[in-house]
Write a protein that holds these residues in place. Structure first.
Motif, PDB file in Angstrom:
ATOM      1  N   ASP A  96      28.280  13.839  28.376  1.00 52.77           N
ATOM      2  CA  ASP A  96      28.948  15.145  28.422  1.00 52.77           C
ATOM      3  C   ASP A  96      28.521  15.953  27.193  1.00 52.77           C
ATOM      4  OD1 ASP A  96      30.565  17.304  28.817  1.00 52.77           O
ATOM      5  OD2 ASP A  96      32.468  16.230  28.608  1.00 52.77           O
ATOM      6  N   MET A  97      29.025  15.559  26.004  1.00 52.39           N
ATOM      7  CA  MET A  97      28.669  16.222  24.751  1.00 52.39           C
ATOM      8  C   MET A  97      28.316  15.172  23.704  1.00 52.39           C
ATOM      9  SD  MET A  97      31.707  19.117  24.709  1.00 52.39           S
ATOM     10  CE  MET A  97      33.015  17.922  25.092  1.00 52.39           C
ATOM     11  N   MET A  98      27.591  15.599  22.664  1.00 48.51           N
ATOM     12  CA  MET A  98      27.173  14.691  21.589  1.00 48.51           C
ATOM     13  C   MET A  98      27.237  15.403  20.258  1.00 48.51           C
ATOM     14  SD  MET A  98      23.641  12.846  22.729  1.00 48.51           S
ATOM     15  CE  MET A  98      23.545  11.759  24.135  1.00 48.51           C
ATOM     16  N   VAL A  99      27.537  14.641  19.205  1.00 47.05           N
ATOM     17  CA  VAL A  99      27.408  15.161  17.846  1.00 47.05           C
ATOM     18  C   VAL A  99      26.992  13.987  16.960  1.00 47.05           C
ATOM     19  CG1 VAL A  99      29.911  14.916  17.476  1.00 47.05           C
ATOM     20  CG2 VAL A  99      28.549  16.310  15.916  1.00 47.05           C
ATOM     21  N   GLY A 100      25.902  14.168  16.225  1.00 46.67           N
ATOM     22  CA  GLY A 100      25.396  13.082  15.384  1.00 46.67           C
ATOM     23  C   GLY A 100      24.099  13.451  14.710  1.00 46.67           C
ATOM     24  N   LEU A 101      23.206  12.487  14.614  1.00 44.76           N
ATOM     25  CA  LEU A 101      21.917  12.697  13.953  1.00 44.76           C
ATOM     26  C   LEU A 101      20.893  11.739  14.527  1.00 44.76           C
ATOM     27  CD1 LEU A 101      21.548  10.733  10.683  1.00 44.76           C
ATOM     28  CD2 LEU A 101      23.756  10.709  11.851  1.00 44.76           C
ATOM     29  N   SER A 102      19.627  11.962  14.186  1.00 45.80           N
ATOM     30  CA  SER A 102      18.553  11.054  14.566  1.00 45.80           C
ATOM     31  C   SER A 102      18.374  10.028  13.456  1.00 45.80           C
ATOM     32  CB  SER A 102      17.243  11.815  14.798  1.00 45.80           C
ATOM     33  OG  SER A 102      16.166  10.905  14.902  1.00 45.80           O
ATOM     34  N   HIS A 103      18.749   8.799  13.711  1.00 44.95           N
ATOM     35  CA  HIS A 103      18.598   7.743  12.706  1.00 44.95           C
ATOM     36  C   HIS A 103      17.129   7.393  12.498  1.00 44.95           C
ATOM     37  CE1 HIS A 103      22.929   6.689  12.321  1.00 44.95           C
ATOM     38  NE2 HIS A 103      22.956   7.358  13.463  1.00 44.95           N
TER      39      HIS A 103
ATOM     40  N   VAL B  59      24.998  19.406  22.564  1.00 47.39           N
ATOM     41  CA  VAL B  59      24.422  18.392  21.674  1.00 47.39           C
ATOM     42  C   VAL B  59      24.271  19.013  20.290  1.00 47.39           C
ATOM     43  CG1 VAL B  59      22.462  16.880  21.197  1.00 47.39           C
ATOM     44  CG2 VAL B  59      23.202  17.257  23.562  1.00 47.39           C
ATOM     45  N   VAL B  60      25.011  18.496  19.320  1.00 46.07           N
ATOM     46  CA  VAL B  60      25.011  19.047  17.963  1.00 46.07           C
ATOM     47  C   VAL B  60      24.349  18.051  17.016  1.00 46.07           C
ATOM     48  CG1 VAL B  60      26.435  19.864  16.045  1.00 46.07           C
ATOM     49  CG2 VAL B  60      27.106  20.368  18.414  1.00 46.07           C
ATOM     50  N   ASP B  61      23.243  18.473  16.413  1.00 48.07           N
ATOM     51  CA  ASP B  61      22.540  17.648  15.428  1.00 48.07           C
ATOM     52  C   ASP B  61      23.013  18.063  14.039  1.00 48.07           C
ATOM     53  OD1 ASP B  61      20.826  16.241  13.808  1.00 48.07           O
ATOM     54  OD2 ASP B  61      18.979  16.981  14.731  1.00 48.07           O
ATOM     55  N   LEU B  62      23.779  17.193  13.379  1.00 51.68           N
ATOM     56  CA  LEU B  62      24.288  17.497  12.045  1.00 51.68           C
ATOM     57  C   LEU B  62      23.266  17.185  10.952  1.00 51.68           C
ATOM     58  CD1 LEU B  62      27.985  16.250  12.255  1.00 51.68           C
ATOM     59  CD2 LEU B  62      27.138  18.596  12.405  1.00 51.68           C
ATOM     60  N   GLY B  63      22.180  16.539  11.322  1.00 48.78           N
ATOM     61  CA  GLY B  63      21.130  16.272  10.342  1.00 48.78           C
ATOM     62  C   GLY B  63      21.521  15.248   9.293  1.00 48.78           C
TER      63      GLY B  63
ATOM     64  N   ILE C 164      29.434  10.211  19.626  1.00 49.71           N
ATOM     65  CA  ILE C 164      29.211  10.527  18.220  1.00 49.71           C
ATOM     66  C   ILE C 164      28.261   9.520  17.575  1.00 49.71           C
ATOM     67  CG2 ILE C 164      31.463  11.649  17.961  1.00 49.71           C
ATOM     68  CD1 ILE C 164      32.437   9.093  16.525  1.00 49.71           C
ATOM     69  N   MET C 165      27.844   9.827  16.363  1.00 51.21           N
ATOM     70  CA  MET C 165      26.997   9.007  15.498  1.00 51.21           C
ATOM     71  C   MET C 165      25.510   9.198  15.759  1.00 51.21           C
ATOM     72  SD  MET C 165      29.469   7.797  13.821  1.00 51.21           S
ATOM     73  CE  MET C 165      28.529   6.888  12.602  1.00 51.21           C
ATOM     74  N   GLU C 166      25.119   9.513  16.989  1.00 46.42           N
ATOM     75  CA  GLU C 166      23.711   9.664  17.333  1.00 46.42           C
ATOM     76  C   GLU C 166      23.530  10.872  18.234  1.00 46.42           C
ATOM     77  OE1 GLU C 166      21.692   5.821  18.436  1.00 46.42           O
ATOM     78  OE2 GLU C 166      23.779   5.144  18.510  1.00 46.42           O
ATOM     79  N   ILE C 167      22.280  11.261  18.429  1.00 46.90           N
ATOM     80  CA  ILE C 167      21.953  12.269  19.427  1.00 46.90           C
ATOM     81  C   ILE C 167      20.831  11.732  20.299  1.00 46.90           C
ATOM     82  CG2 ILE C 167      22.721  14.278  18.104  1.00 46.90           C
ATOM     83  CD1 ILE C 167      19.778  14.724  17.317  1.00 46.90           C
ATOM     84  N   GLY C 168      20.746  12.237  21.518  1.00 46.69           N
ATOM     85  CA  GLY C 168      19.713  11.804  22.448  1.00 46.69           C
ATOM     86  C   GLY C 168      19.500  12.852  23.522  1.00 46.69           C
ATOM     87  N   ASP C 169      18.658  12.518  24.481  1.00 46.38           N
ATOM     88  CA  ASP C 169      18.273  13.482  25.515  1.00 46.38           C
ATOM     89  C   ASP C 169      19.166  13.443  26.748  1.00 46.38           C
ATOM     90  OD1 ASP C 169      16.074  14.241  23.944  1.00 46.38           O
ATOM     91  OD2 ASP C 169      14.823  12.637  24.792  1.00 46.38           O
ATOM     92  N   ASP C 170      20.064  12.479  26.835  1.00 46.09           N
ATOM     93  CA  ASP C 170      20.843  12.310  28.060  1.00 46.09           C
ATOM     94  C   ASP C 170      22.326  12.129  27.758  1.00 46.09           C
ATOM     95  OD1 ASP C 170      21.407  11.969  30.766  1.00 46.09           O
ATOM     96  OD2 ASP C 170      21.068   9.797  30.691  1.00 46.09           O
ATOM     97  N   PRO C 171      22.997  13.179  27.286  1.00 45.61           N
ATOM     98  CA  PRO C 171      24.427  13.042  26.984  1.00 45.61           C
ATOM     99  C   PRO C 171      25.246  12.830  28.254  1.00 45.61           C
ATOM    100  CG  PRO C 171      23.757  15.334  26.830  1.00 45.61           C
ATOM    101  CD  PRO C 171      22.500  14.539  27.028  1.00 45.61           C
TER     102      PRO C 171
END
Length: 347
Positions: free
Chosen positions: A159-166, A322-326, A150-157
């Motif tokens: 498993d799963m990701m949820v966050g944003l691009s800081h 990978v979920v980008d919450l923006g 959590i907290m960030e997103i990237g290209d290499d999870p």
């Protein structure tokens, strides 16, 4: 002597159905948590293969099924308090227990806690950030449970990701300040954890693009963020150069401190000086003047992380791993714009 029939194991049922052993165990113990289609496929395979649960193995499995581990770097930071609120609100009423670990921004502590958590065989893990050490990533990739970063997103999870691009969020903040007429825009950063460094990268990229990057306008420290530190960083900035008309702070604590120091120096905000923070904590809207900030969906982040874990535990497919919450630039009076140059008093 007749050949003994092979004893059917839980793993055999999982392989026959094409799901994890955890999912098969969940169907047998808590079928209400599993989707109907998966439940029917598992029960059919159990009957067809003649699987009989081993009471000892089942007891061992059940000892870990209700734990969801959560690793965060701080239990006092309001940012992570919001994330935890989303986690606890979503897990309420479900047969899971949250086990919380505080890494205190330490790579070694994160590795130690992962060792502890994984030995307890949790149903799932939520970990903060995407910058884990090589050993931590190896532990996570070998874990026999779903994982959400959590907290960030990237290209290499893992498993799963949820966050944003800081980086993108910081860049948008700088473009907002530029659009309001600010040019000599400084960056004030504390702690300098990976998310803060990403914000600095976003700041530098946009300032370079618009031809305004000046190293004198970047003031950072490894110290933990506080309102008092915000005051101190502005003092250091103004000792380097008075040619500055706005600051982008890596969090709201620093932004509040900057506002207080401006008021002490009788620097008018926003007429002579613009201020933008990050995270949009409650205090930003009630400051005088109200402070612009980058809003991040932290509570939603915690809620979505739990939902992703629950879905995976239930054997359901994840359409978006990978979920980008923006983010949102919440513009308030602190960045309303500069007065005409001839009427402006320099800091």
């Amino acid at each position: 002597m007749p050949k003994l029939a092979k004893k059917i194991k839980l793993a055999d049922v999982a392989e026959a159905v094409g799901v994890s052993a955890i999912t098969v165990s969940r169907v047998l113990r808590k079928p209400e948590l599993v989707s109907e289609s998966v439940r029917l496929r598992v029960t059919e395979a159990v009957a067809r293969l003649g699987y009989v649960p081993d009471p000892a193995a089942r007891a061992l499995a059940s000892a870990r099924t209700d734990v969801l581990g959560v690793l965060i770097p701080s239990v006092t930071n309001n940012v992570f308090s919001s994330v935890l609120r989303g986690i606890y609100n979503r897990v309420e009423g479900l047969p899971f227990n949250i086990q919380l670990g505080n890494t205190r921004y330490s790579v070694l502590e994160e590795e130690r806690l992962l060792d502890v958590f994984l030995r307890q065989r949790p149903s799932g893990l939520i970990v903060s950030g995407i910058d884990q050490s090589a050993r931590s990533k190896a532990l996570l990739r070998q874990a026999d449970c779903p994982i959400v970063q959590i907290m960030e997103i990237g290209d290499d999870p893992v498993d799963m990701m949820v966050g944003l691009s800081h980086r993108d969020a910081a860049g948008a903040a700088i473009r907002h300040l530029q659009a309001r007429g600010y040019r000599r825009i400084a960056f004030l950063g504390a702690r300098m954890d990976p998310r803060t460094r990403s914000r600095l990268v976003g700041y530098e990229q946009v300032m370079k693009e618009i031809g305004l990057l000046d190293e004198r306008l970047i003031v950072t420290t490894p110290r933990a963020s506080t309102v008092t530190l915000g005051c101190e960083l502005l003092i250091e900035l103004l000792s380097r150069t008075t040619e500055v008309d706005a600051v982008f702070c890596n969090n709201d604590d620093l932004a509040i401190g900057v506002l207080f120091e401006c008021q002490r120096r009788r620097i008018s905000v926003p007429d002579d000086f613009g201020i933008c923070g990050f995270n949009d904590l409650e205090m930003m809207a009630v400051a005088n003047p109200p402070l612009t900030s980058v809003r991040t969906n932290r509570e939603e982040m915690g809620r979505r992380a739990i939902e992703m874990l629950i879905a995976r535990i239930a054997g359901e497919p994840i359409d978006e791993p990978v979920v980008d919450l923006g983010f949102e630039i919440v513009a308030r009076h602190s960045t309303a714009g500069l007065r005409p140059r001839e009427a402006r008093r320099r800091p």
